[in-house]
Write a protein that holds these residues in place. Sequence first.
Motif, PDB file in Angstrom:
ATOM      1  N   ARG A 116       0.828  -1.218   0.000  1.00  0.00           N
ATOM      2  CA  ARG A 116       0.000   0.000   0.000  1.00  0.00           C
ATOM      3  C   ARG A 116       0.859   1.263   0.000  1.00  0.00           C
ATOM      4  O   ARG A 116       1.950   1.277   0.553  1.00  0.00           O
ATOM      5  CB  ARG A 116      -0.881   0.026   1.259  1.00  0.00           C
ATOM      6  N   ASP A 117       0.312   2.339  -0.563  1.00  0.00           N
ATOM      7  CA  ASP A 117       1.057   3.609  -0.590  1.00  0.00           C
ATOM      8  C   ASP A 117       0.944   4.381   0.715  1.00  0.00           C
ATOM      9  O   ASP A 117       1.829   5.140   1.074  1.00  0.00           O
ATOM     10  CB  ASP A 117       0.563   4.493  -1.744  1.00  0.00           C
ATOM     11  N   ILE A 118      -0.201   4.229   1.415  1.00  0.00           N
ATOM     12  CA  ILE A 118      -0.349   4.877   2.718  1.00  0.00           C
ATOM     13  C   ILE A 118      -0.727   3.810   3.735  1.00  0.00           C
ATOM     14  O   ILE A 118      -1.662   3.039   3.516  1.00  0.00           O
ATOM     15  CB  ILE A 118      -1.449   5.970   2.694  1.00  0.00           C
ATOM     16  N   VAL A 119       0.044   3.748   4.822  1.00  0.00           N
ATOM     17  CA  VAL A 119      -0.242   2.761   5.871  1.00  0.00           C
ATOM     18  C   VAL A 119      -0.252   3.444   7.230  1.00  0.00           C
ATOM     19  O   VAL A 119       0.666   4.195   7.566  1.00  0.00           O
ATOM     20  CB  VAL A 119       0.821   1.630   5.872  1.00  0.00           C
ATOM     21  N   PHE A 120      -1.305   3.186   7.994  1.00  0.00           N
ATOM     22  CA  PHE A 120      -1.380   3.644   9.377  1.00  0.00           C
ATOM     23  C   PHE A 120      -1.024   2.479  10.291  1.00  0.00           C
ATOM     24  O   PHE A 120      -1.572   1.390  10.126  1.00  0.00           O
ATOM     25  CB  PHE A 120      -2.812   4.112   9.713  1.00  0.00           C
ATOM     26  N   ALA A 121      -0.115   2.708  11.235  1.00  0.00           N
ATOM     27  CA  ALA A 121       0.240   1.674  12.209  1.00  0.00           C
ATOM     28  C   ALA A 121      -0.120   2.204  13.584  1.00  0.00           C
ATOM     29  O   ALA A 121       0.442   3.201  14.033  1.00  0.00           O
ATOM     30  CB  ALA A 121       1.728   1.378  12.141  1.00  0.00           C
ATOM     31  N   ILE A 122      -1.080   1.560  14.226  1.00  0.00           N
ATOM     32  CA  ILE A 122      -1.595   2.063  15.495  1.00  0.00           C
ATOM     33  C   ILE A 122      -1.423   0.997  16.568  1.00  0.00           C
ATOM     34  O   ILE A 122      -1.795  -0.159  16.367  1.00  0.00           O
ATOM     35  CB  ILE A 122      -3.092   2.435  15.336  1.00  0.00           C
ATOM     36  N   SER A 178       5.516   7.875  -4.211  1.00  0.00           N
ATOM     37  CA  SER A 178       5.836   7.983  -2.788  1.00  0.00           C
ATOM     38  C   SER A 178       5.058   6.976  -1.946  1.00  0.00           C
ATOM     39  O   SER A 178       4.014   6.480  -2.359  1.00  0.00           O
ATOM     40  CB  SER A 178       5.548   9.389  -2.276  1.00  0.00           C
ATOM     41  N   LYS A 179       5.591   6.732  -0.767  1.00  0.00           N
ATOM     42  CA  LYS A 179       4.935   5.886   0.233  1.00  0.00           C
ATOM     43  C   LYS A 179       4.878   6.673   1.523  1.00  0.00           C
ATOM     44  O   LYS A 179       5.811   7.396   1.847  1.00  0.00           O
ATOM     45  CB  LYS A 179       5.788   4.645   0.495  1.00  0.00           C
ATOM     46  N   MET A 180       3.789   6.493   2.283  1.00  0.00           N
ATOM     47  CA  MET A 180       3.684   7.139   3.584  1.00  0.00           C
ATOM     48  C   MET A 180       3.369   6.102   4.641  1.00  0.00           C
ATOM     49  O   MET A 180       2.502   5.257   4.435  1.00  0.00           O
ATOM     50  CB  MET A 180       2.514   8.130   3.580  1.00  0.00           C
ATOM     51  N   VAL A 181       4.064   6.204   5.759  1.00  0.00           N
ATOM     52  CA  VAL A 181       3.720   5.373   6.908  1.00  0.00           C
ATOM     53  C   VAL A 181       3.465   6.304   8.086  1.00  0.00           C
ATOM     54  O   VAL A 181       4.287   7.175   8.384  1.00  0.00           O
ATOM     55  CB  VAL A 181       4.845   4.370   7.255  1.00  0.00           C
ATOM     56  N   ILE A 182       2.313   6.144   8.709  1.00  0.00           N
ATOM     57  CA  ILE A 182       1.924   7.011   9.825  1.00  0.00           C
ATOM     58  C   ILE A 182       1.822   6.140  11.063  1.00  0.00           C
ATOM     59  O   ILE A 182       1.052   5.175  11.085  1.00  0.00           O
ATOM     60  CB  ILE A 182       0.552   7.676   9.545  1.00  0.00           C
TER      61      ILE A 182
END
Length: 323
Positions: free
Chosen positions: A130-136, A258-262
Amino acid sequence: MSENTHSIKVSFQSAGEGLAIFGPQDIFLKMIEEQIPAKIDSREAEITIRGGDREVQMLQQLFDVLLQLVRNGYVLTERDVMYAIDLAKDFRADQLLDLFKGEITTTFRGKPIRVKTIGQKHYVTTIKKRDIVFAIGPAGTGKTYLAVVLAVAALKEGSVKKIVLTRPAVEAGENLGFLPGDLQEKVDPYLRPLYDALFDVMGPDQTAKALERGLIEIAPLAYMRGRTLEDAFIILDEAQNTTPEQMKMFLTRLGFGSKMVITGDVTQIDLPRGKKSGLVEANAILSSIAEIGFVYFSEQDVVRHSLVQKIIVAYDRAAENQG
């Protein structure tokens, strides 16, 4: 223990295998006996397990998996054994074998970096897809560390041209203007954990070179305004401390390639009272977008000292009781 008592034998190929599986001063063996009610007798290079049918099967799977790991040269830690016991209770210990097979990359000293939990494995796979991933999830689950590891790997293989690491500077307010020293000095304390992860993977020298050449940029979130980041691997750390406006501003910086990890922990929000967390809001608003990955870690994924896991569980329990 259940009515029918069973017994099975597990054989070691050498005394060394027994030592590796029982741990120093039999610490692993004691942990296993505390958690799964069955009798384990060890003699020479063989153990006998007696107990209820279910417990014996759990232990058979557990020892089988631990033996395979040891035979493949894996050095077990207390944390690995505790995790294996947890999984064995659901007859899932065999899932560990996949985890420890692959390595994501190596540290600059050549030590392999592997995922340590099923949650982490899912996280790494999701970031690749995935291009945007949220890790909580709670502290100590490797959210930031693994994101940095994957960012460095992407930079090395040329799938991105730069890495951007950022955190909201909550403690001192976004402006940071009243702090002495140049920006680098002002920012360091907040961004220390990001440097630590970089140092581990790339080593201090390579990190310094990459920062000088602009291959890696470390900045507070406020410095992201008005930019579009293309061909970059962007990590927003401690995202629970963003406001909804900041989170939206950040997410809309995504450029092509781009890739984003939050990453963030919704139980540790340091925003002023009455301010909503951008991470909590994004989790609610964006969960229906299929291309965005959401990965939730639990206490089981904590890879720090086993005491850290117990501390988190105790705090969670207290919070539930108050609630």
